[in-house]
Scaffold this active site. Structure first.
Site, PDB file in Angstrom:
ATOM      1  N   PHE A 139       0.877  -1.174   0.000  1.00  0.00           N
ATOM      2  CA  PHE A 139       0.000   0.000   0.000  1.00  0.00           C
ATOM      3  C   PHE A 139       0.919   1.230   0.000  1.00  0.00           C
ATOM      4  CE2 PHE A 139      -2.633   3.285   1.877  1.00  0.00           C
ATOM      5  CZ  PHE A 139      -3.851   3.083   1.252  1.00  0.00           C
ATOM      6  N   ASP A 208       2.141  -5.105   8.475  1.00  0.00           N
ATOM      7  CA  ASP A 208       0.965  -4.261   8.309  1.00  0.00           C
ATOM      8  C   ASP A 208      -0.246  -5.196   8.233  1.00  0.00           C
ATOM      9  OD1 ASP A 208      -1.189  -2.823   7.245  1.00  0.00           O
ATOM     10  OD2 ASP A 208       0.111  -1.447   6.137  1.00  0.00           O
ATOM     11  N   TYR A 233     -10.560   0.715  10.987  1.00  0.00           N
ATOM     12  CA  TYR A 233     -11.800   1.117  10.302  1.00  0.00           C
ATOM     13  C   TYR A 233     -12.246   0.123   9.235  1.00  0.00           C
ATOM     14  CZ  TYR A 233      -8.000   3.341   7.630  1.00  0.00           C
ATOM     15  OH  TYR A 233      -6.813   3.599   6.979  1.00  0.00           O
ATOM     16  N   LYS A 234     -11.472  -0.951   9.034  1.00  0.00           N
ATOM     17  CA  LYS A 234     -11.888  -1.939   8.023  1.00  0.00           C
ATOM     18  C   LYS A 234     -12.649  -3.076   8.720  1.00  0.00           C
ATOM     19  CE  LYS A 234      -7.699  -0.904   5.334  1.00  0.00           C
ATOM     20  NZ  LYS A 234      -8.136  -0.104   4.202  1.00  0.00           N
ATOM     21  N   ARG A 382     -12.918  -4.658  -6.333  1.00  0.00           N
ATOM     22  CA  ARG A 382     -12.635  -5.330  -5.053  1.00  0.00           C
ATOM     23  C   ARG A 382     -13.938  -5.613  -4.312  1.00  0.00           C
ATOM     24  NH1 ARG A 382      -8.470  -2.693  -0.905  1.00  0.00           N
ATOM     25  NH2 ARG A 382     -10.234  -1.292  -0.712  1.00  0.00           N
TER      26      ARG A 382
HETATM   27  C1  LIG Z   1      -2.428  -1.856   3.914  1.00  0.00           C
HETATM   28  C2  LIG Z   1      -2.661  -0.434   4.347  1.00  0.00           C
HETATM   29  N1  LIG Z   1      -1.699   0.210   5.024  1.00  0.00           N
HETATM   30  C3  LIG Z   1      -1.864   1.477   5.421  1.00  0.00           C
HETATM   31  C4  LIG Z   1      -3.018   2.170   5.142  1.00  0.00           C
HETATM   32  C5  LIG Z   1      -3.127   3.625   5.533  1.00  0.00           C
HETATM   33  O1  LIG Z   1      -3.704   3.789   6.753  1.00  0.00           O
HETATM   34  P1  LIG Z   1      -3.917   5.233   7.424  1.00  0.00           P
HETATM   35  O2  LIG Z   1      -4.728   6.013   6.482  1.00  0.00           O
HETATM   36  O3  LIG Z   1      -4.640   4.861   8.704  1.00  0.00           O
HETATM   37  O4  LIG Z   1      -2.603   5.828   7.694  1.00  0.00           O
HETATM   38  C6  LIG Z   1      -4.055   1.526   4.473  1.00  0.00           C
HETATM   39  C7  LIG Z   1      -5.322   2.237   4.197  1.00  0.00           C
HETATM   40  O5  LIG Z   1      -6.230   1.776   3.565  1.00  0.00           O
HETATM   41  C8  LIG Z   1      -3.872   0.187   4.054  1.00  0.00           C
HETATM   42  O6  LIG Z   1      -4.813  -0.452   3.374  1.00  0.00           O
END
Ligand SMILES: Cc1ncc(COP(=O)(O)O)c(C=O)c1O
Length: 407
Positions: A139, A208, A233-234, A382
Protein backbone atom coordinates in the site's frame (compact mmCIF):
# COMPACT_ATOMS: atom_id res chain seq x y z
CA UNK A 1 -34.85 -6.76 -13.34
CA UNK A 2 -34.94 -10.29 -14.81
CA UNK A 3 -32.52 -13.01 -13.82
CA UNK A 4 -30.02 -14.21 -16.42
CA UNK A 5 -30.79 -17.60 -17.93
CA UNK A 6 -28.70 -20.48 -16.62
CA UNK A 7 -26.02 -21.87 -18.91
CA UNK A 8 -26.70 -25.55 -19.69
CA UNK A 9 -24.88 -27.78 -17.23
CA UNK A 10 -23.73 -24.95 -14.97
CA UNK A 11 -25.54 -24.14 -11.74
CA UNK A 12 -28.22 -21.56 -12.47
CA UNK A 13 -29.68 -18.71 -10.46
CA UNK A 14 -32.35 -20.88 -8.84
CA UNK A 15 -29.75 -23.44 -7.68
CA UNK A 16 -27.37 -20.83 -6.41
CA UNK A 17 -30.05 -18.76 -4.75
CA UNK A 18 -31.41 -21.78 -2.91
CA UNK A 19 -27.89 -22.91 -1.97
CA UNK A 20 -27.27 -19.42 -0.58
CA UNK A 21 -30.45 -19.64 1.45
CA UNK A 22 -29.45 -23.02 2.89
CA UNK A 23 -25.93 -21.81 3.65
CA UNK A 24 -27.28 -18.75 5.44
CA UNK A 25 -29.72 -20.89 7.42
CA UNK A 26 -26.87 -23.14 8.59
CA UNK A 27 -24.48 -20.26 9.34
CA UNK A 28 -23.87 -19.87 13.05
CA UNK A 29 -22.46 -16.38 12.57
CA UNK A 30 -25.51 -15.15 10.65
CA UNK A 31 -27.10 -13.79 13.83
CA UNK A 32 -24.18 -11.37 14.26
CA UNK A 33 -25.56 -9.20 11.48
CA UNK A 34 -28.04 -7.87 14.06
CA UNK A 35 -25.08 -6.26 15.82
CA UNK A 36 -24.73 -3.88 12.83
CA UNK A 37 -26.85 -1.20 11.26
CA UNK A 38 -26.96 -1.68 7.51
CA UNK A 39 -29.36 -0.05 5.07
CA UNK A 40 -32.03 -2.34 3.64
CA UNK A 41 -31.52 -3.53 0.11
CA UNK A 42 -27.78 -2.95 0.06
CA UNK A 43 -25.15 -5.64 -0.32
CA UNK A 44 -22.12 -4.24 1.45
CA UNK A 45 -18.86 -5.70 0.22
CA UNK A 46 -16.59 -2.82 1.14
CA UNK A 47 -15.87 -3.67 4.76
CA UNK A 48 -12.22 -4.03 3.73
CA UNK A 49 -12.25 -0.26 3.23
CA UNK A 50 -14.81 1.03 5.76
CA UNK A 51 -16.51 -1.45 8.07
CA UNK A 52 -20.26 -1.15 8.70
CA UNK A 53 -21.69 0.69 11.70
CA UNK A 54 -21.95 -1.48 14.82
CA UNK A 55 -25.36 -0.94 16.39
CA UNK A 56 -23.88 -0.04 19.79
CA UNK A 57 -21.83 2.88 18.50
CA UNK A 58 -24.40 5.70 18.12
CA UNK A 59 -25.64 5.51 21.74
CA UNK A 60 -22.13 5.23 23.13
CA UNK A 61 -20.95 8.13 21.06
CA UNK A 62 -23.93 10.22 22.14
CA UNK A 63 -23.14 9.44 25.80
CA UNK A 64 -19.48 10.32 25.34
CA UNK A 65 -20.42 13.65 23.82
CA UNK A 66 -23.42 14.65 25.95
CA UNK A 67 -22.56 13.26 29.38
CA UNK A 68 -18.85 12.53 29.50
CA UNK A 69 -17.84 15.70 27.71
CA UNK A 70 -20.92 17.89 28.15
CA UNK A 71 -21.52 17.26 31.83
CA UNK A 72 -18.39 15.80 33.38
CA UNK A 73 -16.14 18.04 31.34
CA UNK A 74 -12.48 17.67 32.18
CA UNK A 75 -13.23 15.24 35.02
CA UNK A 76 -13.82 12.59 32.35
CA UNK A 77 -10.11 12.14 31.82
CA UNK A 78 -10.23 10.23 35.13
CA UNK A 79 -13.88 9.53 35.85
CA UNK A 80 -14.70 8.24 32.38
CA UNK A 81 -11.26 6.65 32.05
CA UNK A 82 -10.36 8.67 28.99
CA UNK A 83 -6.69 8.84 29.86
CA UNK A 84 -6.10 5.10 29.78
CA UNK A 85 -8.24 4.47 26.69
CA UNK A 86 -5.31 3.83 24.27
CA UNK A 87 -3.92 0.89 26.24
CA UNK A 88 -7.32 -0.34 27.46
CA UNK A 89 -8.69 -0.53 23.92
CA UNK A 90 -5.37 -1.99 22.79
CA UNK A 91 -5.95 -4.84 25.23
CA UNK A 92 -9.50 -5.27 23.97
CA UNK A 93 -8.27 -5.55 20.40
CA UNK A 94 -5.24 -7.70 21.23
CA UNK A 95 -6.97 -11.13 21.19
CA UNK A 96 -8.12 -10.45 17.63
CA UNK A 97 -4.49 -10.32 16.50
CA UNK A 98 -3.24 -13.01 18.87
CA UNK A 99 -1.49 -10.73 21.34
CA UNK A 100 -1.39 -11.10 25.12
CA UNK A 101 -2.30 -7.95 27.10
CA UNK A 102 0.09 -5.03 27.41
CA UNK A 103 1.48 -5.11 23.88
CA UNK A 104 -1.02 -3.14 21.79
CA UNK A 105 -1.66 0.57 22.02
CA UNK A 106 -4.34 2.37 20.03
CA UNK A 107 -3.97 5.85 18.57
CA UNK A 108 -2.84 7.89 15.57
CA UNK A 109 -3.16 6.63 12.00
CA UNK A 110 -1.61 3.51 10.53
CA UNK A 111 0.84 5.73 8.66
CA UNK A 112 2.04 7.35 11.89
CA UNK A 113 2.30 4.04 13.69
CA UNK A 114 4.24 2.64 10.78
CA UNK A 115 6.72 5.46 11.14
CA UNK A 116 7.15 4.70 14.84
CA UNK A 117 7.48 0.99 14.12
CA UNK A 118 9.98 1.30 11.27
CA UNK A 119 12.30 3.74 12.99
CA UNK A 120 11.87 1.78 16.23
CA UNK A 121 12.71 -1.43 14.34
CA UNK A 122 15.84 0.08 12.83
CA UNK A 123 16.94 1.10 16.33
CA UNK A 124 16.29 -2.44 17.63
CA UNK A 125 18.14 -4.16 14.78
CA UNK A 126 21.73 -5.40 15.23
CA UNK A 127 24.19 -2.59 14.48
CA UNK A 128 25.94 -2.32 11.17
CA UNK A 129 23.16 -3.65 8.98
CA UNK A 130 22.18 -1.65 5.92
CA UNK A 131 18.93 -2.89 4.43
CA UNK A 132 15.24 -2.34 4.98
CA UNK A 133 13.31 -4.92 2.95
CA UNK A 134 9.95 -3.53 1.87
CA UNK A 135 7.03 -5.30 0.20
CA UNK A 136 7.34 -4.17 -3.42
CA UNK A 137 3.54 -4.21 -3.86
CA UNK A 138 2.80 -2.43 -0.64
CA UNK A 139 0.00 0.00 0.00
CA UNK A 140 1.59 3.31 -1.03
CA UNK A 141 1.76 4.97 2.38
CA UNK A 142 3.95 2.14 3.69
CA UNK A 143 6.39 2.66 0.86
CA UNK A 144 6.53 6.43 1.32
CA UNK A 145 7.08 6.14 5.05
CA UNK A 146 9.60 3.34 4.71
CA UNK A 147 11.65 5.52 2.36
CA UNK A 148 11.72 8.34 4.89
CA UNK A 149 12.36 6.05 7.88
CA UNK A 150 15.20 4.38 6.00
CA UNK A 151 16.75 7.74 5.11
CA UNK A 152 16.55 8.85 8.74
CA UNK A 153 18.14 5.66 10.07
CA UNK A 154 20.81 5.25 7.41
CA UNK A 155 19.24 2.17 5.81
CA UNK A 156 18.64 1.43 2.15
CA UNK A 157 15.18 0.32 1.00
CA UNK A 158 15.24 -2.92 -0.96
CA UNK A 159 11.87 -3.68 -2.60
CA UNK A 160 10.97 -7.37 -2.43
CA UNK A 161 8.14 -9.51 -3.66
CA UNK A 162 6.81 -11.02 -0.41
CA UNK A 163 6.75 -14.44 -2.06
CA UNK A 164 10.54 -14.18 -2.47
CA UNK A 165 11.28 -12.17 0.66
CA UNK A 166 12.72 -15.07 2.65
CA UNK A 167 15.45 -15.61 0.04
CA UNK A 168 16.25 -11.90 0.05
CA UNK A 169 16.89 -11.81 3.80
CA UNK A 170 20.45 -12.02 5.00
CA UNK A 171 23.06 -10.81 7.44
CA UNK A 172 22.64 -7.30 6.07
CA UNK A 173 18.90 -7.11 6.67
CA UNK A 174 17.96 -4.81 9.51
CA UNK A 175 14.18 -4.49 9.04
CA UNK A 176 11.54 -6.32 7.05
CA UNK A 177 8.23 -4.57 6.30
CA UNK A 178 5.46 -6.72 4.84
CA UNK A 179 1.70 -6.61 4.40
CA UNK A 180 -0.14 -9.61 5.76
CA UNK A 181 -2.76 -9.34 3.00
CA UNK A 182 -2.14 -7.42 -0.22
CA UNK A 183 -4.73 -4.62 -0.44
CA UNK A 184 -5.13 -4.89 -4.19
CA UNK A 185 -5.12 -8.62 -4.91
CA UNK A 186 -6.23 -10.01 -1.56
CA UNK A 187 -3.19 -12.33 -1.48
CA UNK A 188 -2.39 -13.60 2.02
CA UNK A 189 1.30 -13.78 2.79
CA UNK A 190 2.86 -16.42 4.98
CA UNK A 191 3.38 -14.48 8.19
CA UNK A 192 4.64 -17.43 10.25
CA UNK A 193 7.26 -18.53 7.69
CA UNK A 194 8.41 -15.03 6.77
CA UNK A 195 8.70 -14.02 10.41
CA UNK A 196 10.70 -17.18 11.11
CA UNK A 197 13.01 -16.40 8.21
CA UNK A 198 13.57 -12.85 9.41
CA UNK A 199 14.28 -13.98 12.94
CA UNK A 200 16.75 -16.55 11.65
CA UNK A 201 18.90 -13.74 10.26
CA UNK A 202 18.33 -11.46 13.25
CA UNK A 203 16.16 -8.93 11.36
CA UNK A 204 13.23 -7.10 12.95
CA UNK A 205 9.82 -7.67 11.37
CA UNK A 206 7.12 -5.05 10.96
CA UNK A 207 3.78 -6.38 9.70
CA UNK A 208 0.96 -4.26 8.31
CA UNK A 209 -2.25 -5.99 9.37
CA UNK A 210 -4.75 -3.56 7.84
CA UNK A 211 -6.31 -6.21 5.62
CA UNK A 212 -6.07 -9.20 7.91
CA UNK A 213 -6.97 -8.15 11.46
CA UNK A 214 -10.59 -9.07 12.09
CA UNK A 215 -10.76 -11.26 9.01
CA UNK A 216 -8.42 -14.12 9.87
CA UNK A 217 -6.17 -15.36 12.66
CA UNK A 218 -2.93 -13.40 12.87
CA UNK A 219 -1.10 -14.99 15.81
CA UNK A 220 1.38 -12.19 16.54
CA UNK A 221 2.68 -13.73 19.77
CA UNK A 222 2.57 -17.32 18.55
CA UNK A 223 4.66 -16.52 15.48
CA UNK A 224 7.19 -14.28 17.20
CA UNK A 225 6.37 -11.07 15.32
CA UNK A 226 8.41 -8.10 16.57
CA UNK A 227 6.27 -5.10 15.65
CA UNK A 228 2.97 -4.64 13.84
CA UNK A 229 0.54 -1.92 12.88
CA UNK A 230 -2.98 -1.86 11.53
CA UNK A 231 -6.07 0.22 11.10
CA UNK A 232 -9.39 -0.32 12.86
CA UNK A 233 -11.80 1.12 10.30
CA UNK A 234 -11.89 -1.94 8.02
CA UNK A 235 -12.69 -5.38 9.46
CA UNK A 236 -12.74 -3.99 13.01
CA UNK A 237 -15.55 -1.55 12.16
CA UNK A 238 -14.21 1.34 14.23
CA UNK A 239 -15.62 4.03 11.93
CA UNK A 240 -14.18 6.53 9.47
CA UNK A 241 -10.69 7.56 10.52
CA UNK A 242 -10.84 5.52 13.73
CA UNK A 243 -7.46 5.25 15.46
CA UNK A 244 -4.93 2.67 14.37
CA UNK A 245 -2.77 0.48 16.61
CA UNK A 246 0.81 -0.43 17.27
CA UNK A 247 1.96 -3.81 18.58
CA UNK A 248 5.29 -3.94 20.39
CA UNK A 249 6.23 -7.47 21.42
CA UNK A 250 6.88 -7.69 25.14
CA UNK A 251 10.50 -8.74 24.67
CA UNK A 252 11.26 -5.48 22.81
CA UNK A 253 9.39 -3.03 24.97
CA UNK A 254 12.22 -1.92 27.20
CA UNK A 255 14.45 -1.22 24.22
CA UNK A 256 11.79 0.25 21.90
CA UNK A 257 12.90 3.79 21.20
CA UNK A 258 10.05 5.71 19.58
CA UNK A 259 10.96 8.43 17.08
CA UNK A 260 7.88 10.32 18.34
CA UNK A 261 8.43 10.55 22.08
CA UNK A 262 5.40 12.65 22.93
CA UNK A 263 4.31 13.46 26.45
CA UNK A 264 1.60 10.77 26.44
CA UNK A 265 4.30 8.13 26.14
CA UNK A 266 6.24 9.53 29.10
CA UNK A 267 6.57 7.48 32.28
CA UNK A 268 5.13 10.36 34.30
CA UNK A 269 3.40 12.74 31.90
CA UNK A 270 2.02 15.08 34.53
CA UNK A 271 5.39 15.60 36.15
CA UNK A 272 5.97 17.89 33.16
CA UNK A 273 9.70 17.31 33.25
CA UNK A 274 11.92 18.59 30.50
CA UNK A 275 13.64 15.23 29.95
CA UNK A 276 11.96 12.26 28.32
CA UNK A 277 11.65 8.98 30.23
CA UNK A 278 9.58 6.45 28.27
CA UNK A 279 6.69 4.70 29.97
CA UNK A 280 6.99 0.98 30.54
CA UNK A 281 5.29 -1.33 28.05
CA UNK A 282 3.39 -0.52 24.88
CA UNK A 283 2.30 2.78 26.41
CA UNK A 284 5.59 4.23 25.17
CA UNK A 285 4.04 3.97 21.72
CA UNK A 286 1.63 6.77 22.61
CA UNK A 287 2.38 10.28 21.36
CA UNK A 288 -0.10 13.08 22.07
CA UNK A 289 -3.59 13.54 23.47
CA UNK A 290 -5.79 10.70 22.26
CA UNK A 291 -8.70 11.29 19.91
CA UNK A 292 -11.31 10.35 22.51
CA UNK A 293 -14.44 10.58 20.36
CA UNK A 294 -13.10 8.17 17.74
CA UNK A 295 -11.40 6.04 20.30
CA UNK A 296 -14.49 5.42 22.39
CA UNK A 297 -16.53 4.75 19.26
CA UNK A 298 -13.96 2.06 18.46
CA UNK A 299 -14.24 0.65 21.96
CA UNK A 300 -17.99 0.24 21.52
CA UNK A 301 -17.49 -1.17 18.02
CA UNK A 302 -15.27 -3.93 19.39
CA UNK A 303 -18.22 -5.20 21.46
CA UNK A 304 -19.49 -6.67 18.19
CA UNK A 305 -16.77 -9.32 18.70
CA UNK A 306 -18.11 -10.56 22.05
CA UNK A 307 -18.09 -14.35 21.99
CA UNK A 308 -16.89 -14.53 18.37
CA UNK A 309 -13.88 -16.64 17.44
CA UNK A 310 -11.57 -15.39 14.71
CA UNK A 311 -11.22 -19.01 13.54
CA UNK A 312 -14.98 -19.21 12.91
CA UNK A 313 -14.81 -15.89 11.07
CA UNK A 314 -12.00 -17.24 8.89
CA UNK A 315 -13.93 -20.42 8.07
CA UNK A 316 -16.95 -18.38 7.00
CA UNK A 317 -14.82 -15.94 5.04
CA UNK A 318 -13.34 -18.77 2.98
CA UNK A 319 -16.77 -20.32 2.43
CA UNK A 320 -18.16 -16.93 1.34
CA UNK A 321 -15.35 -16.16 -1.06
CA UNK A 322 -15.47 -19.71 -2.52
CA UNK A 323 -19.20 -19.34 -3.04
CA UNK A 324 -18.84 -15.89 -4.57
CA UNK A 325 -16.27 -17.22 -7.05
CA UNK A 326 -18.61 -20.07 -7.94
CA UNK A 327 -21.47 -17.62 -8.52
CA UNK A 328 -19.24 -15.35 -10.62
CA UNK A 329 -18.25 -18.35 -12.78
CA UNK A 330 -21.91 -19.23 -13.24
CA UNK A 331 -23.31 -15.75 -13.88
CA UNK A 332 -20.62 -13.71 -15.61
CA UNK A 333 -19.95 -14.50 -19.28
CA UNK A 334 -16.62 -16.22 -19.70
CA UNK A 335 -13.60 -14.04 -20.22
CA UNK A 336 -15.16 -10.83 -18.88
CA UNK A 337 -13.53 -10.96 -15.45
CA UNK A 338 -10.44 -12.68 -14.08
CA UNK A 339 -9.83 -13.27 -10.39
CA UNK A 340 -6.47 -11.94 -9.29
CA UNK A 341 -7.02 -13.31 -5.78
CA UNK A 342 -5.34 -16.67 -5.22
CA UNK A 343 -7.70 -19.62 -5.42
CA UNK A 344 -5.79 -21.53 -2.70
CA UNK A 345 -7.16 -20.85 0.75
CA UNK A 346 -3.66 -20.65 2.20
CA UNK A 347 -2.99 -17.59 0.04
CA UNK A 348 -6.37 -15.85 0.19
CA UNK A 349 -7.39 -13.01 2.48
CA UNK A 350 -11.04 -12.05 2.91
CA UNK A 351 -11.61 -10.33 -0.40
CA UNK A 352 -11.98 -11.25 -4.03
CA UNK A 353 -10.43 -8.93 -6.60
CA UNK A 354 -11.62 -9.28 -10.17
CA UNK A 355 -9.73 -7.64 -12.97
CA UNK A 356 -11.82 -6.41 -15.90
CA UNK A 357 -12.00 -3.76 -18.60
CA UNK A 358 -13.63 -0.50 -17.56
CA UNK A 359 -13.49 -1.53 -13.91
CA UNK A 360 -14.24 1.96 -12.64
CA UNK A 361 -17.46 2.18 -14.68
CA UNK A 362 -18.47 -1.39 -13.81
CA UNK A 363 -18.11 -0.67 -10.09
CA UNK A 364 -20.10 2.55 -10.42
CA UNK A 365 -22.87 0.56 -12.10
CA UNK A 366 -22.77 -2.13 -9.41
CA UNK A 367 -23.06 0.51 -6.71
CA UNK A 368 -26.00 2.12 -8.48
CA UNK A 369 -27.67 -1.32 -8.34
CA UNK A 370 -27.11 -1.64 -4.59
CA UNK A 371 -23.94 -3.75 -4.54
CA UNK A 372 -21.17 -1.77 -2.88
CA UNK A 373 -17.60 -2.84 -3.49
CA UNK A 374 -14.79 -0.62 -4.68
CA UNK A 375 -12.41 0.04 -7.53
CA UNK A 376 -8.63 0.04 -7.34
CA UNK A 377 -6.52 1.32 -10.21
CA UNK A 378 -5.92 0.27 -12.82
CA UNK A 379 -8.49 -2.47 -13.42
CA UNK A 380 -9.60 -4.11 -10.19
CA UNK A 381 -13.08 -4.61 -8.75
CA UNK A 382 -12.63 -5.33 -5.05
CA UNK A 383 -15.20 -7.23 -3.02
CA UNK A 384 -14.51 -7.50 0.70
CA UNK A 385 -16.29 -10.17 2.71
CA UNK A 386 -16.84 -9.33 6.37
CA UNK A 387 -18.26 -12.51 7.91
CA UNK A 388 -19.84 -10.66 10.84
CA UNK A 389 -22.45 -9.09 8.57
CA UNK A 390 -22.15 -10.50 5.05
CA UNK A 391 -24.13 -13.60 4.11
CA UNK A 392 -24.22 -16.08 1.26
CA UNK A 393 -27.31 -14.46 -0.29
CA UNK A 394 -25.29 -11.23 -0.47
CA UNK A 395 -22.53 -13.05 -2.35
CA UNK A 396 -25.04 -14.57 -4.75
CA UNK A 397 -26.79 -11.26 -5.41
CA UNK A 398 -23.50 -9.45 -5.97
CA UNK A 399 -22.37 -12.01 -8.57
CA UNK A 400 -25.80 -12.07 -10.22
CA UNK A 401 -25.82 -8.27 -10.49
CA UNK A 402 -22.34 -8.37 -12.00
CA UNK A 403 -23.63 -10.94 -14.48
CA UNK A 404 -26.49 -8.60 -15.43
CA UNK A 405 -24.06 -5.78 -16.10
CA UNK A 406 -22.05 -7.96 -18.47
CA UNK A 407 -25.11 -9.75 -19.87
C1 LIG B 1 -2.43 -1.86 3.91
C2 LIG B 1 -2.66 -0.43 4.35
N1 LIG B 1 -1.70 0.21 5.02
C3 LIG B 1 -1.86 1.48 5.42
C4 LIG B 1 -3.02 2.17 5.14
C5 LIG B 1 -3.13 3.63 5.53
O1 LIG B 1 -3.70 3.79 6.75
P1 LIG B 1 -3.92 5.23 7.42
O2 LIG B 1 -4.73 6.01 6.48
O3 LIG B 1 -4.64 4.86 8.70
O4 LIG B 1 -2.60 5.83 7.69
C6 LIG B 1 -4.06 1.53 4.47
C7 LIG B 1 -5.32 2.24 4.20
O5 LIG B 1 -6.23 1.78 3.56
C8 LIG B 1 -3.87 0.19 4.05
O6 LIG B 1 -4.81 -0.45 3.37
Amino acid sequence: MSDPQPTTGAPGPADLASRAEALDAADELAKLRARFTLPDGVVYLDGNSLGALPAAVPDTTADVVRRQWGELLIRSWDESNWWTAPERIGDKLAPLVGAAPGQVVVGDSTSVNLFKALVGAARLAPPGRTQMLVDANTFPTDGYIAASAARMTGLRVVPVDPAAAAQAMGEDTAVVLLNHVDYRTGRLHDLPALTRAARAVGAITVWDLCHSAGALPVGLDAHGVDLAVGCTYKYLNGGPGSPAYLYIAGRHQDAFDSPLPGWNGHADPFAMTSGYTPAAGAVRGRVGTPDILSMLALEAALDAWDGVSVEAVRAKSLALTDFFLECVAAYVPQGRVRSVTPAEHAHRGSQISLSTDNAREVMAELISRGVIGDFRAPDVLRFGFTPLYVGFADAERAARTLGHIFG
